[in-house]
Design an enzyme around this catalytic site. Sequence first.
Site, PDB file in Angstrom:
ATOM      1  N   GLU A 187     -33.337 -14.891  20.921  1.00 57.08           N
ATOM      2  CA  GLU A 187     -34.603 -14.050  21.021  1.00 57.08           C
ATOM      3  C   GLU A 187     -35.272 -13.766  19.646  1.00 57.08           C
ATOM      4  O   GLU A 187     -34.877 -13.500  18.708  1.00 57.08           O
ATOM      5  CB  GLU A 187     -34.096 -12.827  21.504  1.00 57.08           C
ATOM      6  CG  GLU A 187     -35.273 -11.862  22.139  1.00 57.08           C
ATOM      7  CD  GLU A 187     -35.893 -10.990  20.998  1.00 57.08           C
ATOM      8  OE1 GLU A 187     -36.746 -11.602  20.576  1.00 57.08           O
ATOM      9  OE2 GLU A 187     -35.552  -9.945  21.039  1.00 57.08           O
TER      10      GLU A 187
ATOM     11  N   LYS B  67     -22.112  -9.580  14.550  1.00 57.95           N
ATOM     12  CA  LYS B  67     -22.487  -9.581  13.102  1.00 57.95           C
ATOM     13  C   LYS B  67     -23.622  -8.843  12.941  1.00 57.95           C
ATOM     14  O   LYS B  67     -24.786  -9.422  13.283  1.00 57.95           O
ATOM     15  CB  LYS B  67     -22.434 -10.745  12.239  1.00 57.95           C
ATOM     16  CG  LYS B  67     -22.499 -10.649  10.856  1.00 57.95           C
ATOM     17  CD  LYS B  67     -23.173 -11.820  10.288  1.00 57.95           C
ATOM     18  CE  LYS B  67     -24.679 -11.695  10.068  1.00 57.95           C
ATOM     19  NZ  LYS B  67     -25.383 -10.553   9.416  1.00 57.95           N
TER      20      LYS B  67
HETATM   21  P1  NAI Z   1     -32.918 -13.331   9.674  1.00 57.05           P
HETATM   22  O1  NAI Z   1     -33.382 -14.154  11.092  1.00 57.05           O
HETATM   23  O2  NAI Z   1     -32.632 -14.043   8.588  1.00 57.05           O
HETATM   24  O3  NAI Z   1     -31.916 -12.064  10.045  1.00 57.05           O
HETATM   25  C1  NAI Z   1     -31.418 -11.997  11.452  1.00 57.05           C
HETATM   26  C2  NAI Z   1     -29.934 -12.084  11.313  1.00 57.05           C
HETATM   27  O4  NAI Z   1     -29.367 -13.266  11.188  1.00 57.05           O
HETATM   28  C3  NAI Z   1     -29.302 -11.379  10.265  1.00 57.05           C
HETATM   29  O5  NAI Z   1     -27.815 -10.554  10.720  1.00 57.05           O
HETATM   30  C4  NAI Z   1     -28.729 -12.303   9.435  1.00 57.05           C
HETATM   31  O6  NAI Z   1     -27.624 -11.785   8.648  1.00 57.05           O
HETATM   32  C5  NAI Z   1     -28.367 -13.476  10.136  1.00 57.05           C
HETATM   33  N1  NAI Z   1     -28.584 -14.935   9.506  1.00 57.05           N
HETATM   34  C6  NAI Z   1     -29.323 -15.156   8.739  1.00 57.05           C
HETATM   35  N2  NAI Z   1     -29.164 -16.505   8.456  1.00 57.05           N
HETATM   36  C7  NAI Z   1     -28.376 -16.957   9.074  1.00 57.05           C
HETATM   37  C8  NAI Z   1     -27.884 -18.242   9.517  1.00 57.05           C
HETATM   38  N3  NAI Z   1     -28.139 -19.149   8.677  1.00 57.05           N
HETATM   39  N4  NAI Z   1     -26.915 -18.336  10.544  1.00 57.05           N
HETATM   40  C9  NAI Z   1     -26.506 -17.446  11.216  1.00 57.05           C
HETATM   41  N5  NAI Z   1     -27.141 -16.073  11.019  1.00 57.05           N
HETATM   42  C10 NAI Z   1     -27.973 -15.962  10.016  1.00 57.05           C
HETATM   43  O7  NAI Z   1     -33.998 -12.425   9.573  1.00 57.05           O
HETATM   44  P2  NAI Z   1     -34.766 -11.681   8.016  1.00 57.05           P
HETATM   45  O8  NAI Z   1     -34.448 -12.617   7.072  1.00 57.05           O
HETATM   46  O9  NAI Z   1     -33.716 -10.363   7.861  1.00 57.05           O
HETATM   47  O10 NAI Z   1     -36.169 -11.486   8.147  1.00 57.05           O
HETATM   48  C11 NAI Z   1     -37.097 -12.529   7.821  1.00 57.05           C
HETATM   49  C12 NAI Z   1     -38.244 -12.349   8.944  1.00 57.05           C
HETATM   50  O11 NAI Z   1     -37.794 -12.849  10.214  1.00 57.05           O
HETATM   51  C13 NAI Z   1     -38.975 -11.181   9.183  1.00 57.05           C
HETATM   52  O12 NAI Z   1     -39.978 -10.952   8.142  1.00 57.05           O
HETATM   53  C14 NAI Z   1     -39.577 -11.193  10.494  1.00 57.05           C
HETATM   54  O13 NAI Z   1     -40.696 -11.816  10.602  1.00 57.05           O
HETATM   55  C15 NAI Z   1     -38.425 -11.937  11.126  1.00 57.05           C
HETATM   56  N6  NAI Z   1     -37.498 -11.343  12.036  1.00 57.05           N
HETATM   57  C16 NAI Z   1     -37.698 -11.373  13.389  1.00 57.05           C
HETATM   58  C17 NAI Z   1     -36.931 -10.667  14.146  1.00 57.05           C
HETATM   59  C18 NAI Z   1     -37.231 -10.401  15.540  1.00 57.05           C
HETATM   60  O14 NAI Z   1     -36.465  -9.791  16.127  1.00 57.05           O
HETATM   61  N7  NAI Z   1     -37.877 -11.257  16.186  1.00 57.05           N
HETATM   62  C19 NAI Z   1     -35.783  -9.783  13.657  1.00 57.05           C
HETATM   63  C20 NAI Z   1     -35.731  -9.893  12.102  1.00 57.05           C
HETATM   64  C21 NAI Z   1     -36.608 -10.801  11.201  1.00 57.05           C
END
Ligand code: NAI
Length: 792
Positions: A265, A191
């Site tokens: 990660e 996804k």
């Molecule tokens: P997120 O963690 O919500 O999104 C990452 C992925 O997880 C997306 O594909 C999203 O659709 C999915 N996701 C969201 N909620 C989920 C759930 N309950 N169960 C399974 N999958 C789920 O990150 P978001 O909201 O886009 O960004 C928020 C903050 O997270 C950013 O500001 C940043 O600080 C951090 N972040 C860190 C990343 C990293 O690589 N360490 C990558 C993206 C965001």
Amino acid sequence: MAKITDILRTMEYGPSPESDEHVRAWLASHRDGFGHFVSGRFLKPGALFDVNNPATGERIAGVTQGTAADVDAAVRAARKALPKWSGLSGDARARHLYALARHVQKRERFLAVLESVDNGKPIRESRDIDVPLVARHFYHHAGWASLTASEFPGHRPVGVCGQIIPWNFPLLMLAWKIAPALAAGNTVVLKPAEFTPLTALAFAEICIEAGLPPGVVNIVTGDGSTGAALVAHEAVDKIAFTGSTEVGRAIRQATAGTGKKLSLELGGKSPFVVFEDADLDSAVEGVVDAIWFNQGEVCCAGSRLLAAESIAEKLYAKLRARMAHLRVGDPLDKSTDVGAIVAPVQLERITRLVDQGVREGAKIWRAPGALPERGCFYPPTLVTDVEPASTLAREEIFGPVLVTMTFRTPDEAIALANNSRYGLSASVWTENVNRALEFAARVKAGVVWINSTNLFDAAAGFGGYRESGFGREGGREGLAEYLVADAPKGRTNAKALAPPALTALPGQGPAPGADAIDRTAKLYIGGKQARPDSGYCYAVLDPKGAAVGLAGLGNRKDVRNAVEAATKASSWGAATAHNRAQVLYYVAENLEARATEFAERLRAMTGASLREAREEVETAVRRTFYYAGFADKYDGAVHATRTRFVTLAMNEPWGVMGLVCPNEAPLLGFVSLVMPAIAMGNCVVVAPSAAYPLSATDFYSVLDTSDVPAGVVNIVTGDSATLAKALADHDGVDALWYVGSAEGAKAVEAASAANLKATWTRQAPLDWREAQGREFLRRATQVKNIWTPYGE
Ligand code: NAI
Ligand code: MG
């Protein structure tokens, strides 16, 4: 048109846009929206959500919001494809991966432009970094497909893998997930992030073109609810997630007790450390790559600049001068350095955090110059006057914002660097090799770059310590995440033993009707016997219900004391492996010398026959010798990554480990967990068999007479569930092994979500005669990759 003389006067770049003609045509051909990719074909689009170009705000596509039914269809397709795919020869799978790599390369320019249009990252980066690394990843893992059988004997694929990726490196994260999964013989449902699903859909087309068998790769688009449905699906065997720590925790909770394999990660707040003897001009270029690469939307961004006080002002001045030349703007312009922030919500988040930082007293500096009038842009920002405890120094901002702090001594630099709940990466700048390597050894981070930053390669492992998650991606250590060891073939003679209901007795007894009892076995903490905090003990009963002894009833407070003692003993991890081996040999000898006594104790507690009891002791002795032998042989690797770099993969101990032993095999179970953990340099807090703890309490004297330093092994007897919970809840416990019931495993995994400690849970009964090997050593360590440059 500008005159050449004008240009020479200002030295302004003219626009140099990359053509997006092919991407526009492709998007136009999908005007009606994209459906999911299941079983080798695109399904009809469902309810669509908008996908936007963050640099312009323009809607560029409609993509289907995946429902639980869509996820189910994709998981079924993956399950159906699994037997055939995992049954292919390694070479046949290698050909498929190789074909994917080739097709990615053929479409390099298209994919780079599409990525920049969807995500906002500069074309220079998508073209020169993201997409080439994607191809490299598939080539590298084509090799692993051929080699998995011979390099990982006794392993098989995990099964159907659910993979959830973020928006910051959409296609690269797809490659990091799909390539190793396929190489190892798994099938996947991936996804992509809702902000950036387009390159994944283009990749789905590549799967068709390259002739990948249907169902091996399935792609379901949607938001977090689609991701949650994938996590919850019963027929998924493993979840691999990259994203925010918050969602990582939710996934740990949701998968607790399900037996799903998990790798996470997560976020970071990585230190970028500049010592006074660093080459400051190189360090400044390093900072640019650390925090302004990909607009700072990088999990391993060097977002905390720690500068030696003596050179800090000079460094900041150079940095400001450099910042004035960073070009922020159109991602498709080949001379753009910093592109657009992925989406308005992310821009708001960055703005909110920085505003809060300013209210807390931080000072910000930005280069003069206007941002583009439309689209999501945030200027590169330098933040000074922050305290280590302030919001901007602690929180992951995930934007082009650098906070700075200063230090005076190397020790202070390490302390500041490690003053974070995260531990993903670190970058260190010094011309002194000893200082650089000492820093690399002491920093708590999964990846360390010396005089360099943000380097990636398919052959190196990537992943974090602490709340940055667990598991690695890339290299041998990454592939291991997509394999499981076959169950031992030997017969299992063990019977699962229900956890006993322990009755608390005050103080020293008396035990009901037991005159043979002379004393209560105490706890063993920091090399000393200790009374349990509760003041209570419990009777240890043989199978007929007769009391054979008394053991202390340990509680949360005792666990806390034991963790403190284990933490204090951490120099054990720094002892030479040879020294640790010597101590383990000594333990084995002393146990052997007392074999009869231990066998008698086993017989009395468990009702085992003399032969069985002797066999258990002998196996425990052999196992201790085995791990003594391994102490200085389970070493790391030098990964073949880039030219002019040695990438050292070091196996480091976790630090403090909690070990919850099975009820069965009271001695062998205990030894099987303790010995690999301490051989690798961990200090342990052990909850021995609750039913039969006396073999473990007898073991104190073996430890005492074998030069095991105080605090390396701490033993707390009592109710397993209580002790497991206390260990799982404790922030000072870095990793936790649990052997016991299904409910117990679930409780441990759920409780570990809070601080994201790595857990290894196994369900009893196990055949403890077979339970030894490299897997135990792998689980007793975490890999740190140190990128060390050479040459001028
Ligand atoms: P997120 O963690 O919500 O999104 C990452 C992925 O997880 C997306 O594909 C999203 O659709 C999915 N996701 C969201 N909620 C989920 C759930 N309950 N169960 C399974 N999958 C789920 O990150 P978001 O909201 O886009 O960004 C928020 C903050 O997270 C950013 O500001 C940043 O600080 C951090 N972040 C860190 C990343 C990293 O690589 N360490 C990558 C993206 C965001
Ligand atoms: Mg987008």
